[in-house]
Design an enzyme around this catalytic site. Structure first.
Site, PDB file in Angstrom:
ATOM      1  N   SER A  44       0.774  -1.153   0.016  1.00 35.37           N
ATOM      2  CA  SER A  44      -0.102  -0.113   0.003  1.00 35.37           C
ATOM      3  C   SER A  44       0.705   1.217  -0.091  1.00 35.37           C
ATOM      4  O   SER A  44       1.339   1.375  -1.041  1.00 35.37           O
ATOM      5  CB  SER A  44      -1.125  -0.200   1.220  1.00 35.37           C
ATOM      6  OG  SER A  44      -2.128   1.097   1.099  1.00 35.37           O
ATOM      7  N   ASP A 159      -5.919  -4.219  -1.349  1.00 32.53           N
ATOM      8  CA  ASP A 159      -4.849  -3.552  -0.684  1.00 32.53           C
ATOM      9  C   ASP A 159      -4.208  -4.778  -0.035  1.00 32.53           C
ATOM     10  O   ASP A 159      -4.804  -5.535   0.875  1.00 32.53           O
ATOM     11  CB  ASP A 159      -5.417  -2.659   0.281  1.00 32.53           C
ATOM     12  CG  ASP A 159      -4.319  -1.705   1.016  1.00 32.53           C
ATOM     13  OD1 ASP A 159      -3.381  -2.333   1.822  1.00 32.53           O
ATOM     14  OD2 ASP A 159      -4.386  -0.559   1.049  1.00 32.53           O
TER      15      ASP A 159
END
Length: 268
Positions: A44, A159
């Site tokens: 991320s 994510d």
């Protein structure tokens, strides 16, 4: 007589939104101490900063980029509404990423790099080691419910923080002998950010703390196999945090410098 080969040093840069700017400070501290960075795994926000450094090997250019991001540019990234599986389509975020990277592929980066994502169908980690870098970063930063997920074959990718908020395993798999893990989720329950209300927390505060505790626990578990764990003393930041880079970068630098003696012992 042959010289002993030095260990391969890998960074595992964790997720955490704007707090990920602390990764810039970590990298600065390592370079100033003349500690080589041989490979990077990023999840991320860690994939964003790690990818930027792997792209140009100029951490001061990366720092300058974030120091000069303004509100119109930031909102342009997020004003991309969707009525599908997330609030934001992610096309503008990807275009923003491409403005820095162009169409470069991961295979052509100056430092070996892997971005970490999660397959929401199987609940497993997916390592993105090939292909266009901006695509990999778009996938790795696809926070569920905020960004639309990305479909690749039978995989639906979101994510990487859901499975590897700090990608120690991925750094090790990429070839690191020594893994430096940067845990920016450790900030959730630091003294700086603890709840100090006189009354019981509200339902909203309870929901927020519950999610933070899950992230905190997963991040702590992910760090257990790292050789060095860096925990910057960060404030809890949200969207605006991307514009407040100075404090976040500085805290990353302080935290890494504090761990340099331990790292140098490992390298001796």
């Amino acid at each position: 007589m042959k010289h002993k080969k030095r260990p391969t040093i890998g960074l595992a840069l964790g997720s955490g939104g704007a707090r990920g700017l602390a990764h810039i400070g970590v990298i600065k501290a390592l370079l100033e101490a003349e500690i080589p960075i041989d490979l990077i795994a990023g999840t991320s926000a860690g994939a964003v900063i790690g990818g930027m450094y792997a792209f140009n090997k100029d951490i001061y250019a990366v720092e300058s980029f974030w120091n000069n991001v303004n509100y119109p540019e930031l909102f342009k990234m997020f004003i991309d509404p969707s009525v599908g599986s997330g609030l934001i389509k992610g096309k503008r975020a990807k275009a923003f990423s491409e403005s820095f990277f162009g169409k470069i592929t991961i295979e052509k980066l100056l430092i070996p790099f892997v971005a970490v994502a999660t397959d929401i169908v199987t609940g497993t980690t997916v390592e993105l080691k090939k292909g266009v870098l901006s695509d990999a970063i778009r996938i790795s930063t696809s926070v569920p419910l905020m960004f639309e997920p990305v479909k690749k074959g039978k995989k639906i990718l979101v994510d990487g923080g859901l499975t590897q908020p700090i990608p120690v395993e991925s750094a090790r798999a990429l070839g690191a002998d020594i893994v430096i893990a940067v845990n920016i989720d450790s900030a959730f329950f630091s003294e700086k950010n603890q709840y100090r209300g006189e009354k019981l927390p509200s339902m909203r505060d309870m929901a927020k703390s519950t999610i933070q505790l899950l992230r905190y626990s997963l991040a702590e578990a992910g760090c257990k196999d790292a050789d060095i764990v860096v925990k910057p003393n960060l404030p809890i930041t949200y969207l605006r945090g991307w514009l407040d880079s100075d404090e976040l970068i500085h805290e990353g630098e302080i935290a890494m410098k504090a761990m340099l003696p331990e790292l140098k012992k490992l390298l001796a």
